[in-house]
Scaffold this motif. Structure first.
Motif, mmCIF file in Angstrom:
data_model
loop_
_atom_site.group_PDB
_atom_site.id
_atom_site.type_symbol
_atom_site.label_atom_id
_atom_site.label_comp_id
_atom_site.label_asym_id
_atom_site.label_seq_id
_atom_site.Cartn_x
_atom_site.Cartn_y
_atom_site.Cartn_z
ATOM 1 N N VAL A 151 -29.131 16.868 12.918
ATOM 2 C CA VAL A 151 -29.995 17.133 11.601
ATOM 3 C C VAL A 151 -29.619 16.400 10.310
ATOM 4 O O VAL A 151 -31.020 16.142 9.722
ATOM 5 N N MET A 152 -28.720 16.236 9.683
ATOM 6 C CA MET A 152 -28.701 15.720 8.794
ATOM 7 C C MET A 152 -29.453 14.492 8.558
ATOM 8 O O MET A 152 -29.669 13.460 7.493
ATOM 9 N N ALA A 153 -29.053 14.304 9.977
ATOM 10 C CA ALA A 153 -29.851 12.078 9.675
ATOM 11 C C ALA A 153 -30.831 12.695 9.709
ATOM 12 O O ALA A 153 -31.275 11.690 8.880
ATOM 13 N N GLY A 154 -32.487 13.951 10.372
ATOM 14 C CA GLY A 154 -33.278 13.339 9.725
ATOM 15 C C GLY A 154 -33.539 14.165 8.759
ATOM 16 O O GLY A 154 -34.216 13.515 7.848
ATOM 17 N N LEU A 155 -32.444 14.871 8.158
ATOM 18 C CA LEU A 155 -32.864 15.300 6.536
ATOM 19 C C LEU A 155 -33.076 13.927 5.297
ATOM 20 O O LEU A 155 -33.460 14.336 4.503
ATOM 21 N N THR A 156 -31.602 13.302 5.767
ATOM 22 C CA THR A 156 -31.541 12.738 4.721
ATOM 23 C C THR A 156 -32.143 11.561 4.874
ATOM 24 O O THR A 156 -32.219 10.653 4.155
ATOM 25 N N GLY A 157 -33.398 11.045 6.014
ATOM 26 C CA GLY A 157 -34.509 9.825 5.686
ATOM 27 C C GLY A 157 -33.857 8.845 6.940
ATOM 28 O O GLY A 157 -34.480 7.405 6.392
ATOM 29 N N THR A 158 -31.796 8.770 7.441
ATOM 30 C CA THR A 158 -31.932 8.314 7.905
ATOM 31 C C THR A 158 -32.826 7.758 9.559
ATOM 32 O O THR A 158 -33.700 8.282 9.698
ATOM 33 N N ALA A 159 -32.747 6.011 9.095
ATOM 34 C CA ALA A 159 -33.856 5.547 10.236
ATOM 35 C C ALA A 159 -33.148 5.202 10.922
ATOM 36 O O ALA A 159 -32.379 5.081 11.180
ATOM 37 N N TYR A 160 -34.266 5.855 12.348
ATOM 38 C CA TYR A 160 -34.186 6.622 13.288
ATOM 39 C C TYR A 160 -33.511 4.813 14.402
ATOM 40 O O TYR A 160 -32.587 5.330 15.220
ATOM 41 N N ARG A 161 -33.724 3.939 14.135
ATOM 42 C CA ARG A 161 -32.955 2.728 15.176
ATOM 43 C C ARG A 161 -31.513 2.980 14.891
ATOM 44 O O ARG A 161 -30.834 2.514 15.729
ATOM 45 N N ARG A 162 -31.553 3.429 12.858
ATOM 46 C CA ARG A 162 -30.096 3.804 13.232
ATOM 47 C C ARG A 162 -29.667 4.244 13.411
ATOM 48 O O ARG A 162 -28.093 4.143 13.655
ATOM 49 N N PHE A 163 -30.399 5.202 13.200
ATOM 50 C CA PHE A 163 -29.716 6.865 14.615
ATOM 51 C C PHE A 163 -29.807 6.547 15.039
ATOM 52 O O PHE A 163 -28.513 7.225 15.955
ATOM 53 N N LEU A 164 -30.010 5.875 16.188
ATOM 54 C CA LEU A 164 -30.289 6.174 17.874
ATOM 55 C C LEU A 164 -28.832 5.240 18.170
ATOM 56 O O LEU A 164 -28.255 5.060 18.957
ATOM 57 N N LEU A 165 -28.903 4.366 16.784
ATOM 58 C CA LEU A 165 -27.856 3.478 17.475
ATOM 59 C C LEU A 165 -26.191 3.475 17.256
ATOM 60 O O LEU A 165 -25.791 3.895 18.180
ATOM 61 N N TYR A 166 -26.123 4.180 16.073
ATOM 62 C CA TYR A 166 -24.596 5.113 16.197
ATOM 63 C C TYR A 166 -24.746 6.100 16.972
ATOM 64 O O TYR A 166 -23.706 6.786 17.622
ATOM 65 N N ASP A 167 -25.833 6.916 17.459
ATOM 66 C CA ASP A 167 -25.706 7.810 18.484
ATOM 67 C C ASP A 167 -25.180 8.145 19.486
ATOM 68 O O ASP A 167 -24.798 8.554 20.085
ATOM 69 N N LEU A 168 -25.583 6.866 20.070
ATOM 70 C CA LEU A 168 -25.448 5.816 21.219
ATOM 71 C C LEU A 168 -24.411 5.994 21.550
ATOM 72 O O LEU A 168 -23.730 6.336 22.754
ATOM 73 N N ALA A 169 -23.282 4.756 19.753
ATOM 74 C CA ALA A 169 -22.495 4.729 20.541
ATOM 75 C C ALA A 169 -21.018 6.065 20.330
ATOM 76 O O ALA A 169 -20.504 5.874 21.335
ATOM 77 N N GLY A 170 -21.626 6.795 19.190
ATOM 78 C CA GLY A 170 -21.040 8.311 19.649
ATOM 79 C C GLY A 170 -20.393 8.824 20.605
ATOM 80 O O GLY A 170 -19.652 9.610 21.236
ATOM 81 N N ALA A 171 -21.557 8.811 21.524
ATOM 82 C CA ALA A 171 -22.073 9.481 22.292
ATOM 83 C C ALA A 171 -21.216 8.943 23.793
ATOM 84 O O ALA A 171 -20.840 9.584 25.163
#
Length: 304
Positions: A121-141
């Motif tokens: 939610v914080m990633a979306g709230l702070t306007g993080t680019a979706y590609r960047r979000f997806l890269l880190y989220d994939l790695a974290g998962a």
């Protein structure tokens, strides 16, 4: 154990997917034990299906939270934390972590109870680019799910003994596990209820009352205890950012007779009430918590 092993062999991927999806949706239903069991029973050759299932479940749930964070903003944080067993610290700690290290928090947030949904939610709230979000989220998962499978493989003998015990006692063993989980949830719930009850003695002031005080020339000191308050985040005009974990702010003698209003962005104004309680104990009796916190302030002023 044969029945459990057969179940995981036949439906392991779907069971892991469902369990992880529910947990990442924000509900207090841990998926890590299921992944450990899958790692113990499947061996290295059987890790791929649960690993992929867990990763896909994380990406699906996290993407929905990310989109909701971009659309609904800070209001969603309170909703997410209402699903948590630690509502007040849930928001405060996750926000502090995300604001300190940014999108890299997604690499570790799934290891912290209740922080997975909030970080996305914080990633979306702070306007993080979706590609960047997806890269880190994939790695974290992948790191989170892979670590559980690796633990299961390393300690497979111990875990197999536990599963053998559960298989021997059948429903009774599963009942014991369910009872332990239920007691854990009940203990956390009661702990929170006790905290809320102890903070009810802290008086609240509404946004309308605060605005009226200012119009009447009764200018209270206003403290902002939100984690993001130390950055350039919007605040109530004149508010002073205060770290809840830091020593009490230095106040002059005049403050002893002044009104002090503390606000946060958490359910039941818990963080604000905690600081107000400390200030009252330190000799500042005219200390209040702002009812509804910063959200109530923004709603009142946007609607004005």
């Amino acid at each position: 154990m044969q029945d459990i092993q057969l179940l995981l062999e036949q439906y392991g991927g779907w069971l892991v997917f469902a369990n992880v999806l529910v947990e990442q949706a924000g509900l207090p239903v841990p998926a890590y034990p299921m992944l450990i069991a899958a790692g113990a029973l499947g061996g290295a050759a059987g890790w791929l299906a649960p690993w992929l299932a867990a990763t896909v479940a994380c990406l699906l749930a996290d993407t929905l939270w990310y989109v909701a964070g971009r659309r609904y903003g800070a209001r969603l944080l309170g909703v997410v934390c209402k699903l948590s067993l630690s509502q007040d610290s849930c928001i405060r700690q996750t926000q502090r972590l995300y604001l300190r290290i940014g999108v890299r928090a997604l690499l570790v947030c799934k290891f912290l109870p209740g922080a997975g949904a909030l970080s996305t939610v914080m990633a979306g709230l702070t306007g993080t680019a979706y590609r960047r979000f997806l890269l880190y989220d994939l790695a974290g998962a992948m790191i989170w799910a892979g670590s559980a499978l690796l633990l299961g493989g390393l300690f497979h003998s111990v875990i197999n003994d536990v599963l053998d015990l559960l298989g021997t006692y059948g429903p009774m063993g599963l009942g014991v596990l369910a009872a332990v989980l239920g007691l854990y949830i009940l203990a956390r719930f009661l702990r929170r209820r006790i905290l809320l009850r102890s903070l009810r003695i802290i008086p609240r002031v509404s946004v309308d009352e605060l605005m009226q005080w200012r119009q009447d020339g009764r200018n209270p000191l206003v403290f902002d205890v939100r984690p993001e308050a130390t950055s350039d985040a919007a605040r109530i005009p004149g508010a002073i950012a205060v770290d809840l974990k830091a020593p009490l702010p230095a106040l002059d003698a005049q403050a002893l007779e002044s009104d002090i209003v503390v606000y946060c962005a958490c359910p039941n104004e818990v963080s604000a009430a905690l600081l107000a309680s400390r200030l009252r104990a330190a000799g500042y009796p005219k200390t209040w918590a702002l009812r509804g916190g910063f959200e109530a302030w923004t709603e009142r002023n946007h609607g004005a």
